[in-house]
Design a protein around this motif. Structure first.
Motif: not given
Length: 67
Positions: A2-3, A6, A13, A36, A58-59, A61-62, A65, A67
């Motif tokens: 989840d966000w 970030v 980030v 966000r 943004v969705d 891009w996320y 990623q 991690w």
């Protein structure tokens, strides 16, 4: 994932965010501070996007990623 990841790692980030959205300034990133909704708002402002487009970007891009 989840966000919160970030938000928790915002300092690390920020570089990835600048790679994706180069029009965002360091001051913008300091104000966003991992939030966000703030990120989406600044993307709308700098790029002239509609809210739906900023959210989609943004969705996307996320999702890319690692991690």
């Amino acid at each position: 994932m989840d966000w919160n990841r970030v938000e928790g790692n915002w300092k690390q980030v920020k570089g990835k965010i600048k790679e994706q959205w180069g029009k965002l300034t360091d001051d913008d990133l300091d104000v966003i501070d991992g939030k966000r909704d703030q990120l989406e708002g600044k993307i709308q402002e700098r790029y002239g996007y509609a809210k739906d487009q900023a959210t989609k970007d943004v969705d996307d891009w996320y999702g890319r990623q690692t991690w």
